[in-house]
Scaffold this active site. Structure first.
Site, PDB file in Angstrom:
ATOM      1  N   CYS A 247       4.403   9.224   0.181  1.00  0.00           N
ATOM      2  CA  CYS A 247       2.953   9.710   0.105  1.00  0.00           C
ATOM      3  C   CYS A 247       2.787  10.656  -0.958  1.00  0.00           C
ATOM      4  CB  CYS A 247       2.536  10.312   1.651  1.00  0.00           C
ATOM      5  SG  CYS A 247       0.785  10.805   1.453  1.00  0.00           S
TER       6      CYS A 247
ATOM      7  N   HIS B 257       9.031   6.966   7.770  1.00  0.00           N
ATOM      8  CA  HIS B 257       9.558   7.294   6.494  1.00  0.00           C
ATOM      9  C   HIS B 257      11.069   7.612   6.848  1.00  0.00           C
ATOM     10  CE1 HIS B 257       5.904   6.728   4.074  1.00  0.00           C
ATOM     11  NE2 HIS B 257       5.556   6.982   4.899  1.00  0.00           N
TER      12      HIS B 257
ATOM     13  N   ASN C 174       8.955   4.294   3.431  1.00  0.00           N
ATOM     14  CA  ASN C 174       9.343   3.864   4.680  1.00  0.00           C
ATOM     15  C   ASN C 174      10.559   3.262   4.757  1.00  0.00           C
ATOM     16  OD1 ASN C 174       6.177   3.275   3.894  1.00  0.00           O
ATOM     17  ND2 ASN C 174       6.265   3.702   6.170  1.00  0.00           N
TER      18      ASN C 174
ATOM     19  N   HIS D 269       5.629   4.342  12.440  1.00  0.00           N
ATOM     20  CA  HIS D 269       5.868   4.301  11.213  1.00  0.00           C
ATOM     21  C   HIS D 269       6.552   5.368  10.732  1.00  0.00           C
ATOM     22  CE1 HIS D 269       2.775   4.257   7.144  1.00  0.00           C
ATOM     23  NE2 HIS D 269       3.506   5.355   6.909  1.00  0.00           N
TER      24      HIS D 269
ATOM     25  N   ARG E 176       0.832  -1.138  -0.080  1.00  0.00           N
ATOM     26  CA  ARG E 176      -0.022   0.110   0.040  1.00  0.00           C
ATOM     27  C   ARG E 176       0.843   1.087  -0.188  1.00  0.00           C
ATOM     28  NH1 ARG E 176      -0.430   4.764   2.602  1.00  0.00           N
ATOM     29  NH2 ARG E 176       0.055   3.766   4.511  1.00  0.00           N
ATOM     30  N   ASP E 177       1.508   1.560   1.100  1.00  0.00           N
ATOM     31  CA  ASP E 177       2.404   2.996   1.195  1.00  0.00           C
ATOM     32  C   ASP E 177       3.460   2.821   0.169  1.00  0.00           C
ATOM     33  OD1 ASP E 177       3.329   5.305   1.918  1.00  0.00           O
ATOM     34  OD2 ASP E 177       3.245   4.699   4.076  1.00  0.00           O
TER      35      ASP E 177
HETATM   36  P1  HMG Z   1     -13.171  14.259  -1.927  1.00  0.00           P
HETATM   37  O1  HMG Z   1     -13.135  14.611  -3.208  1.00  0.00           O
HETATM   38  O2  HMG Z   1     -13.254  15.307  -0.747  1.00  0.00           O
HETATM   39  O3  HMG Z   1     -14.583  13.204  -1.691  1.00  0.00           O
HETATM   40  O4  HMG Z   1     -12.203  13.346  -1.347  1.00  0.00           O
HETATM   41  P2  HMG Z   1     -15.981  13.407  -1.989  1.00  0.00           P
HETATM   42  O5  HMG Z   1     -16.941  12.618  -0.966  1.00  0.00           O
HETATM   43  O6  HMG Z   1     -16.328  14.755  -2.238  1.00  0.00           O
HETATM   44  O7  HMG Z   1     -16.154  12.495  -3.377  1.00  0.00           O
HETATM   45  C1  HMG Z   1     -15.399  13.035  -4.687  1.00  0.00           C
HETATM   46  C2  HMG Z   1     -15.385  11.977  -5.691  1.00  0.00           C
HETATM   47  O8  HMG Z   1     -14.344  10.934  -5.145  1.00  0.00           O
HETATM   48  C3  HMG Z   1     -16.590  11.425  -6.020  1.00  0.00           C
HETATM   49  O9  HMG Z   1     -16.582  10.908  -7.315  1.00  0.00           O
HETATM   50  C4  HMG Z   1     -16.638  10.110  -5.170  1.00  0.00           C
HETATM   51  O10 HMG Z   1     -17.520   9.071  -5.555  1.00  0.00           O
HETATM   52  C5  HMG Z   1     -15.241   9.520  -5.020  1.00  0.00           C
HETATM   53  P3  HMG Z   1     -17.160  11.659  -8.648  1.00  0.00           P
HETATM   54  O11 HMG Z   1     -18.526  11.726  -8.415  1.00  0.00           O
HETATM   55  O12 HMG Z   1     -16.160  12.854  -8.737  1.00  0.00           O
HETATM   56  O13 HMG Z   1     -16.757  10.508  -9.727  1.00  0.00           O
HETATM   57  N1  HMG Z   1     -15.024   9.136  -3.920  1.00  0.00           N
HETATM   58  C6  HMG Z   1     -14.315   7.724  -3.762  1.00  0.00           C
HETATM   59  N2  HMG Z   1     -14.038   6.876  -4.642  1.00  0.00           N
HETATM   60  C7  HMG Z   1     -13.515   5.734  -4.397  1.00  0.00           C
HETATM   61  N3  HMG Z   1     -13.240   5.349  -3.092  1.00  0.00           N
HETATM   62  C8  HMG Z   1     -13.709   6.193  -2.140  1.00  0.00           C
HETATM   63  C9  HMG Z   1     -14.137   7.561  -2.522  1.00  0.00           C
HETATM   64  N4  HMG Z   1     -14.600   8.644  -1.651  1.00  0.00           N
HETATM   65  C10 HMG Z   1     -15.213   9.329  -2.519  1.00  0.00           C
HETATM   66  N5  HMG Z   1     -13.396   6.007  -0.719  1.00  0.00           N
HETATM   67  C11 HMG Z   1     -10.998  11.295  -0.527  1.00  0.00           C
HETATM   68  C12 HMG Z   1     -11.982  12.591  -0.215  1.00  0.00           C
HETATM   69  C13 HMG Z   1     -10.644  10.981   0.897  1.00  0.00           C
HETATM   70  C14 HMG Z   1     -11.745  10.423  -1.047  1.00  0.00           C
HETATM   71  C15 HMG Z   1      -9.870  11.873  -1.372  1.00  0.00           C
HETATM   72  O14 HMG Z   1      -9.256  12.886  -0.691  1.00  0.00           O
HETATM   73  C16 HMG Z   1      -9.010  10.673  -1.423  1.00  0.00           C
HETATM   74  O15 HMG Z   1      -9.027   9.576  -2.022  1.00  0.00           O
HETATM   75  N6  HMG Z   1      -7.704  10.888  -1.008  1.00  0.00           N
HETATM   76  C17 HMG Z   1      -6.681  10.034  -0.887  1.00  0.00           C
HETATM   77  C18 HMG Z   1      -5.622   9.822   0.174  1.00  0.00           C
HETATM   78  C19 HMG Z   1      -4.688   8.842   0.108  1.00  0.00           C
HETATM   79  O16 HMG Z   1      -4.954   7.896  -0.353  1.00  0.00           O
HETATM   80  N7  HMG Z   1      -3.496   9.434   0.583  1.00  0.00           N
HETATM   81  C20 HMG Z   1      -2.377   8.357   0.564  1.00  0.00           C
HETATM   82  C21 HMG Z   1      -2.496   7.525   1.949  1.00  0.00           C
HETATM   83  S1  HMG Z   1      -2.238   8.047   3.514  1.00  0.00           S
HETATM   84  C22 HMG Z   1      -0.545   7.906   3.623  1.00  0.00           C
HETATM   85  O17 HMG Z   1       0.034   7.407   2.966  1.00  0.00           O
HETATM   86  C23 HMG Z   1      -0.138   8.279   5.209  1.00  0.00           C
HETATM   87  C24 HMG Z   1       0.290   6.981   5.910  1.00  0.00           C
HETATM   88  O18 HMG Z   1       1.220   6.147   5.262  1.00  0.00           O
HETATM   89  C25 HMG Z   1       0.838   7.306   7.275  1.00  0.00           C
HETATM   90  C26 HMG Z   1       1.892   8.600   7.097  1.00  0.00           C
HETATM   91  O19 HMG Z   1       2.986   8.002   6.385  1.00  0.00           O
HETATM   92  O20 HMG Z   1       1.603   9.463   7.684  1.00  0.00           O
HETATM   93  C27 HMG Z   1      -1.143   6.343   6.131  1.00  0.00           C
HETATM   94 MG    MG Z   2       3.289   6.542   5.276  1.00  0.00          MG
END
Ligand code: HMG
Ligand code: MG
Length: 305
Positions: A243, A212, A252, A210, A15-16
């Site tokens: 990310c 990086h 990471n 966690h 995933r990450d």
């Molecule tokens: P948004 O645009 O605010 O959501 O996104 P919305 O509810 O307004 O919906 C907009 C569109 O997205 C719609 O589609 C929804 O259907 C769709 P449209 O009508 O435009 O075709 N949608 C989705 N589609 C699939 N799955 C869903 C979903 N939700 C809405 N769950 C949202 C909000 C959170 C979805 C968006 O901001 C997003 O996907 N962000 C990605 C965040 C991400 O994956 N970041 C990386 C992971 S976190 C990380 O790496 C950190 C971590 O490792 C820890 C660390 O290191 O810190 C965990």
């Molecule tokens: Mg991370």
């Protein structure tokens, strides 16, 4: 304080590690990576995320990957679900249902906005029904806390922000939390303070490191956390990752480097380092590069002699 005698490692590589890759990777490759990780002894694997494919195209094959895994008994498979839409997709079919879902928030307001398009308070409102729905189905719930020491937009983050977020997560029923250094800027004393803050709301068994490795501090930070009694850590095989919403942040800490350090300290992980290195070579080859792990590089060179 005595160090833990064993450590649980969650490999977040599928995933990450892969979420930031520009070139779409075949689901079959991701599935094979999960199989190799479990064969190497990993007992927790963060497989994919149910986020918007417009935001993170690489994770668009989430259900396909979950469906393709031959599950091994005793292995916990987790997935990220930022909202109910993601959760519903993650549990749509019993074949793909994860053991654990991860809601992911940030100690920094700016990062919360960039990463999930809402404030910290709004994120908690979105997570609450996800947590409830998961628990109703017997699915465990973890909370990732990003930017617990530093943020790409706000700079240094005070431990009070971590304590605040941990309290909110606890309040909605999150069962354990990740203390994440998203951009790998933290040094050991800062990381210890972030853990102290998280420990105001969660027990030692419920917190996970966690880190990086952008600034090369991840192993030192791991040691600092171990010295506090932390025994759950996340890492990515071959040091994959980053990310998409944390520009310039690298992967990471490599699982290979973490395992080598822990085994050298006499700490059990249950992981076979040789098989893990092979898993890292497999995915790195698929990505057209070498493993980003000092230990893997050293041991591969040694094998060649
Ligand atoms: P948004 O645009 O605010 O959501 O996104 P919305 O509810 O307004 O919906 C907009 C569109 O997205 C719609 O589609 C929804 O259907 C769709 P449209 O009508 O435009 O075709 N949608 C989705 N589609 C699939 N799955 C869903 C979903 N939700 C809405 N769950 C949202 C909000 C959170 C979805 C968006 O901001 C997003 O996907 N962000 C990605 C965040 C991400 O994956 N970041 C990386 C992971 S976190 C990380 O790496 C950190 C971590 O490792 C820890 C660390 O290191 O810190 C965990
Ligand atoms: Mg991370």
């Amino acid at each position: 304080m005595t160090l833990p005698s064993k450590v649980k490692i969650i490999d977040v590589g599928p995933r990450d590690g892969l979420q930031n890759e520009k070139q779409l990777i075949d689901a079959a490759v991701k599935i094979e990576l999960v199989h190799r990780l479990q064969a190497a002894g990993l007992r927790e694997i963060e497989v994919t995320s149910y986020v918007s494919p417009k935001w993170v195209p690489q994770m668009g094959d989430n259900a396909q990957v979950m469906a393709g895994i031959s599950r091994q008994a005793g292995v916990l498979y987790s997935v990220l679900t930022p909202n109910l839409k993601g959760f519903e997709a993650a549990v749509a079919d019993p074949k793909i249902k994860p053991h654990e879902i991860v809601v992911f928030g940030a100690a920094s307001e700016a990062f919360s906005q960039k990463n999930i398009n809402c404030s910290i308070a709004e994120s908690i409102e979105r997570f609450a029904p996800v947590v409830q729905a998961a628990k109703a189905q017997g699915i465990a719930v973890r909370g990732a806390m990003s930017c617990t020491v530093g943020c790409p937009y706000e700079g240094e983050i005070a431990p009070s922000r971590v304590e605040y977020l941990a309290g909110l997560m606890k309040g909605i029923g999150v069962e354990r939390v990740d203390v994440a250094d998203t951009i790998g800027v933290g040094t050991s004393a800062q990381v210890q303070r972030a853990f102290e803050a998280a420990l105001k709301h969660f027990t030692m068994d419920q917190v996970c490191g966690h880190f990086h490795d952008t600034y090369g501090q991840a192993l030192a930070n791991t040691l600092a956390a171990l010295q506090m009694g932390v025994w759950n850590f996340q890492s990515s095989v071959a040091g994959l990752g980053g990310c998409p919403y944390a520009k310039g942040a690298t992967g990471n800490v490599a699982t290979e480097d973490l395992v080598y350090m822990l085994h050298g300290m006499g700490i059990e992980t249950g992981i076979d380092l040789d098989k893990l290195i092979d898993a890292g070579v497999f995915i790195s080859t698929a990505l057209g590069r070498k493993p980003n792990s000092r230990v893997a590089t050293a041991l591969i060179n040694k094998r060649g002699t």
